[in-house]
Design a protein around this motif. Structure first.
Motif, PDB file in Angstrom:
ATOM      1  N   UNK A   1       7.905   3.937  -3.758  1.00 14.45           N
ATOM      2  CA  UNK A   1       6.714   4.348  -4.511  1.00 14.45           C
ATOM      3  C   UNK A   1       6.150   3.188  -5.322  1.00 14.45           C
ATOM      4  N   UNK A   2       7.019   2.329  -5.861  1.00 17.46           N
ATOM      5  CA  UNK A   2       6.543   1.190  -6.639  1.00 17.46           C
ATOM      6  C   UNK A   2       5.840   0.160  -5.755  1.00 17.46           C
ATOM      7  N   UNK A   3       6.287   0.028  -4.515  1.00 16.58           N
ATOM      8  CA  UNK A   3       5.585  -0.856  -3.568  1.00 16.58           C
ATOM      9  C   UNK A   3       4.177  -0.326  -3.323  1.00 16.58           C
ATOM     10  N   UNK A   4       4.061   0.972  -3.101  1.00 20.60           N
ATOM     11  CA  UNK A   4       2.744   1.585  -2.924  1.00 20.60           C
ATOM     12  C   UNK A   4       1.898   1.433  -4.179  1.00 20.60           C
ATOM     13  N   UNK A   5       2.516   1.622  -5.353  1.00 12.18           N
ATOM     14  CA  UNK A   5       1.813   1.491  -6.631  1.00 12.18           C
ATOM     15  C   UNK A   5       1.244   0.088  -6.791  1.00 12.18           C
ATOM     16  N   UNK A   6       2.058  -0.932  -6.460  1.00 11.79           N
ATOM     17  CA  UNK A   6       1.592  -2.319  -6.552  1.00 11.79           C
ATOM     18  C   UNK A   6       0.454  -2.573  -5.558  1.00 11.79           C
ATOM     19  N   UNK A   7       0.556  -1.995  -4.378  1.00 12.19           N
ATOM     20  CA  UNK A   7      -0.481  -2.173  -3.369  1.00 12.19           C
ATOM     21  C   UNK A   7      -1.800  -1.530  -3.802  1.00 12.19           C
ATOM     22  N   UNK A   8      -1.698  -0.368  -4.460  1.00 11.23           N
ATOM     23  CA  UNK A   8      -2.903   0.316  -4.947  1.00 11.23           C
ATOM     24  C   UNK A   8      -3.659  -0.573  -5.925  1.00 11.23           C
ATOM     25  N   UNK A   9      -2.968  -1.119  -6.898  1.00  8.52           N
ATOM     26  CA  UNK A   9      -3.651  -1.894  -7.949  1.00  8.52           C
ATOM     27  C   UNK A   9      -4.021  -3.297  -7.467  1.00  8.52           C
ATOM     28  N   UNK A  10      -3.275  -3.843  -6.537  1.00 12.85           N
ATOM     29  CA  UNK A  10      -3.678  -5.127  -5.960  1.00 12.85           C
ATOM     30  C   UNK A  10      -5.024  -4.988  -5.258  1.00 12.85           C
ATOM     31  N   UNK A  11      -5.140  -3.946  -4.424  1.00 13.57           N
ATOM     32  CA  UNK A  11      -6.412  -3.728  -3.728  1.00 13.57           C
ATOM     33  C   UNK A  11      -7.502  -3.258  -4.674  1.00 13.57           C
ATOM     34  N   UNK A  12      -7.113  -2.556  -5.753  1.00 16.42           N
ATOM     35  CA  UNK A  12      -8.104  -2.153  -6.744  1.00 16.42           C
ATOM     36  C   UNK A  12      -8.762  -3.356  -7.404  1.00 16.42           C
ATOM     37  N   UNK A  13      -7.965  -4.347  -7.819  1.00 17.97           N
ATOM     38  CA  UNK A  13      -8.530  -5.558  -8.417  1.00 17.97           C
ATOM     39  C   UNK A  13      -9.248  -6.415  -7.378  1.00 17.97           C
ATOM     40  N   UNK A  14      -8.783  -6.338  -6.135  1.00 17.83           N
ATOM     41  CA  UNK A  14      -9.387  -7.149  -5.078  1.00 17.83           C
ATOM     42  C   UNK A  14     -10.786  -6.662  -4.730  1.00 17.83           C
ATOM     43  N   UNK A  15     -10.976  -5.353  -4.653  1.00 17.37           N
ATOM     44  CA  UNK A  15     -12.257  -4.811  -4.200  1.00 17.37           C
ATOM     45  C   UNK A  15     -13.132  -4.289  -5.330  1.00 17.37           C
ATOM     46  N   UNK A  16     -12.544  -3.828  -6.432  1.00 19.77           N
ATOM     47  CA  UNK A  16     -13.333  -3.256  -7.515  1.00 19.77           C
ATOM     48  C   UNK A  16     -13.469  -4.186  -8.713  1.00 19.77           C
ATOM     49  N   UNK A  17     -12.698  -5.274  -8.712  1.00 21.69           N
ATOM     50  CA  UNK A  17     -12.734  -6.263  -9.804  1.00 21.69           C
ATOM     51  C   UNK A  17     -12.397  -5.579 -11.141  1.00 21.69           C
ATOM     52  N   UNK A  18     -13.188  -5.888 -12.163  1.00 29.45           N
ATOM     53  CA  UNK A  18     -12.913  -5.372 -13.503  1.00 29.45           C
ATOM     54  C   UNK A  18     -13.121  -3.864 -13.600  1.00 29.45           C
ATOM     55  N   UNK A  19     -13.979  -3.322 -12.743  1.00 33.95           N
ATOM     56  CA  UNK A  19     -14.254  -1.880 -12.801  1.00 33.95           C
ATOM     57  C   UNK A  19     -13.013  -1.052 -12.468  1.00 33.95           C
ATOM     58  N   UNK A  20     -12.018  -1.695 -11.846  1.00 31.71           N
ATOM     59  CA  UNK A  20     -10.779  -0.968 -11.557  1.00 31.71           C
ATOM     60  C   UNK A  20     -10.098  -0.534 -12.852  1.00 31.71           C
TER      61      UNK A  20
END
Length: 252
Positions: free
Chosen positions: A143-162
């Motif tokens: 679950x922590x791997x998935x959690x890290x992947x969620x926020x990595x892609x969140x900052x990658x595609x949404x930038x600060x709005x994440x």
């Protein structure tokens, strides 16, 4: 009279549970103790099961790679190659359907590996192993791997709005933050709870039933708890992973 019946009933119950605990071990057992950086650690049933599952997946991958390299495109593919193609196509279709054609193929390898690891871990109880996913340390790590992947892609595609989206509206920001923290907990606890309950129930059945009945009747129990429920839980974990990660693509 009633007190005597209750006492006798309680005695039988205690005897049955004692016999179950003596004959069936559905807890985490430590086999080898060793010291690392001054801490006493153990090689447990979870570690052994994970090693077996990983070896099975590695051997399957090596055999599949060898079969694919030796395949002749001018000849009809064999049964094993057809199975490999079916698995790859099914995973690609699943990721594209849930994450879109633009991003789906990027996550096919991870989702496929995740699904096969969880599925084989859940099915390992059929081979006398204790399922690694019945240990919260395993499910929390996934679950922590998935959690890290969620926020990595969140900052990658949404930038600060994440981050700023968590405070929109401001009044609901505590709920939004709690929801983000609850994501890995809900993912890990759902998988852990379902597999552990099946492991404990199977262990109790084997411990309480006569030996003759355990040769026949628990087969239906394994078919539901290990095969059906194990497959469903692997699918649900991967599906939620794809949904959570794909939500970060919305504001790209």
């Amino acid at each position: 009279m009633y007190q005597g019946i209750a006492t006798v009933s309680g005695s039988f119950t205690k005897m049955g549970l004692l016999r179950a605990s003596q004959e069936v071990d559905f807890g985490i057992t430590g086999y080898q103790e060793y010291t690392l950086f001054g801490h006493e650690l153990y090689l447990t049933t979870t570690h052994i099961s994970i090693i077996v599952v990983m070896l099975a997946l590695i051997i399957f991958a090596l055999v599949a790679n060898r079969v694919i390299k030796k395949a002749d495109p001018n000849k009809v593919p064999g049964t094993f190659l057809n199975i490999i193609e079916y698995i790859v196509e099914a995973i690609d279709n699943l990721t594209v359907a849930n994450m879109g054609s633009k991003h789906g193929h990027k996550f096919s390898n991870y989702i496929g590996t995740l699904f096969m690891f969880i599925l084989l871990s859940n099915l390992s109880g059929l081979f006398g192993l204790r399922p690694p996913t019945a240990d919260y340390g395993t499910t929390l790590a996934l679950a922590l791997i998935t959690f890290a992947m969620i926020h990595y892609n969140g900052f990658k595609y949404q930038k600060a709005s994440h981050v700023t989206n968590l405070f929109k509206p401001l009044l609901l920001s505590p709920i939004n933050i709690i929801g983000e923290i609850a994501t890995p907990l809900s993912l890990s606890l759902r998988l852990f709870g379902n597999i552990l309950s099946g492991t404990v129930l199977t262990g109790l059945i084997y411990g309480l039933l006569p030996k003759l009945l355990t040769l026949v009747w628990p087969g239906a129990l394994h078919a539901y708890l290990d095969v059906f429920s194990g497959t469903i839980q692997a699918y649900v974990f991967c599906m939620l992973t794809m949904v959570f990660v794909s939500n970060t693509f919305e504001e790209e």
